[in-house]
Design an enzyme around this catalytic site. Structure first.
Site, PDB file in Angstrom:
ATOM      1  N   ARG A  76       0.848  -1.179   0.000  1.00  0.00           N
ATOM      2  CA  ARG A  76       0.000   0.000   0.000  1.00  0.00           C
ATOM      3  C   ARG A  76       0.889   1.236   0.000  1.00  0.00           C
ATOM      4  NH1 ARG A  76      -4.060  -2.097  -1.685  1.00  0.00           N
ATOM      5  NH2 ARG A  76      -6.049  -2.284  -0.597  1.00  0.00           N
TER       6      ARG A  76
ATOM      7  N   HIS B 159      -1.223   0.159 -10.394  1.00  0.00           N
ATOM      8  CA  HIS B 159      -1.875  -0.673  -9.382  1.00  0.00           C
ATOM      9  C   HIS B 159      -2.474  -1.923 -10.036  1.00  0.00           C
ATOM     10  CE1 HIS B 159      -4.025  -0.496  -5.222  1.00  0.00           C
ATOM     11  NE2 HIS B 159      -3.704  -1.733  -5.551  1.00  0.00           N
TER      12      HIS B 159
ATOM     13  N   GLU C 136      -3.782   7.845  -5.857  1.00  0.00           N
ATOM     14  CA  GLU C 136      -3.887   7.265  -7.198  1.00  0.00           C
ATOM     15  C   GLU C 136      -5.325   7.274  -7.696  1.00  0.00           C
ATOM     16  OE1 GLU C 136      -4.221   2.529  -6.350  1.00  0.00           O
ATOM     17  OE2 GLU C 136      -2.218   3.386  -6.007  1.00  0.00           O
TER      18      GLU C 136
END
Length: 315
Positions: free
Chosen positions: A234, A281, A263
């Site tokens: 994370r 991601h 993000e």
């Protein structure tokens, strides 16, 4: 009989949408222009939340749903869910562990290889014609035989370490304590000391208030101008300002990142750097894993409302 109402916080692939729609009435929160009004209008009937790891469920959202019973997270991370608010009301929370573990580990190792060997730049070198006009691509760094640090030897960290063992790397790890399943890998309690002995430092911790910015200036400085930081956990586990400062000044050699604060609107300073590999991601982004994740979200919701044990409970 009417379908159970579910708040869908973010979009899912079509195969998951179809299955959820067949079983439940979905309220598509992510499409609402006025989200507070949307919750005020629909909140009383909603009994479940289907969300994604990075979207979670805030205290405000939970408080707007007086009949909420369960929150099913599409992802292994649940740090964006207000667990305190859920616990106070006896709301169940689930996630999707294990099904994405190996894909995340695969991408972490792939990012290390791509960055260390300059593969993205190498392709650009060929496509631009530089190979013809400028000759051989600048030399990069080997991976095999180097020192790897794993910050967090949970499911994903363990799978990363197993893969790195195939490159004959000297593997060490930090965690809350030594792990029986770590074999001959070296336990290093202090993250700074782990960074000092690492050429490549993988961040694979679950995120929590306790781990926020655990990779701060001291860890980054210890990793040093020849080190690489790889984050597949994370964004909150890393102090991004400290990371950017170190990358810009050369105090950290390079980074490979799949997650970012805010993000997808990441800090534009990242875009100006040539010593960082940026990924959207996508560590769990394979068809196989996403189908397994979606099936587990659906199964957790179905199990709750059918009175069966939850397959993968968090709370």
């Amino acid at each position: 009989m009417s379908k159970i109402e579910i708040l869908q916080v973010g979009p899912y692939p079509a195969w998951d949408e179809e299955r959820l729609n067949a079983r439940f009435t979905l309220h598509r929160y992510f499409e609402a222009a006025d989200k507070a009004a949307f919750l005020a209008e629909n909140g009383a009937g909603i009994r479940g939340i289907a969300t994604r790891g990075e979207l979670g469920a805030s205290r405000a959202m939970i408080e707007a749903l007086p009949n909420l019973e369960v929150i099913s997270v599409y992802g292994v991370g649940y740090d964006a869910v207000d667990l305190e608010a859920a616990r106070a009301r006896g709301i169940r929370v689930t996630n999707t562990p294990d099904v994405l573990t190996k894909d995340v580990a695969d991408l972490g190792v792939a990012m290390m290889l791509a960055q260390a060997r300059g593969m993205v730049g190498g392709e650009a070198w060929v496509r631009s014609g530089d190979w013809v006009t400028r000759g051989l691509y600048p030399l990069k760094s080997r991976v095999h035989g180097k020192r790897a640090g794993i910050l967090g030897l949970g499911r994903i960290g363990y799978e990363v370490a197993r893969r790195l063992a195939g490159f004959d790397m000297d593997i060490a790890y930090s965690d809350t304590g030594p792990k029986d399943h770590a074999g001959d890998w070296t336990f290093v309690a202090d993250p700074v000391a782990l960074a000092e002995r690492s050429d490549f430092l993988f961040v694979t911790l679950a995120a929590s208030a306790a781990t926020r910015h655990i990779v701060g200036r001291s860890v980054i400085e210890a990793l040093g101008p020849d080190g690489m930081l790889i984050n597949i956990s994370r964004a909150s586990n890393i102090d991004e300002e400290a990371l950017l400062d170190a990358l810009e000044t050369g105090r950290l050699g390079s980074a490979a990142l799949d997650v970012f604060e805010g993000e997808p609107k990441l800090n534009p300073r990242f875009l100006a750097l040539d010593n960082v590999l940026l990924q959207p991601h996508m560590a769990s982004g394979t068809v196989e894993t996403r189908k397994a994740m979606g099936a587990l979200v659906f199964e957790n919701l179905s199990a709750h409302f059918e009175g069966r044990p939850l397959p993968t409970p968090v709370l």
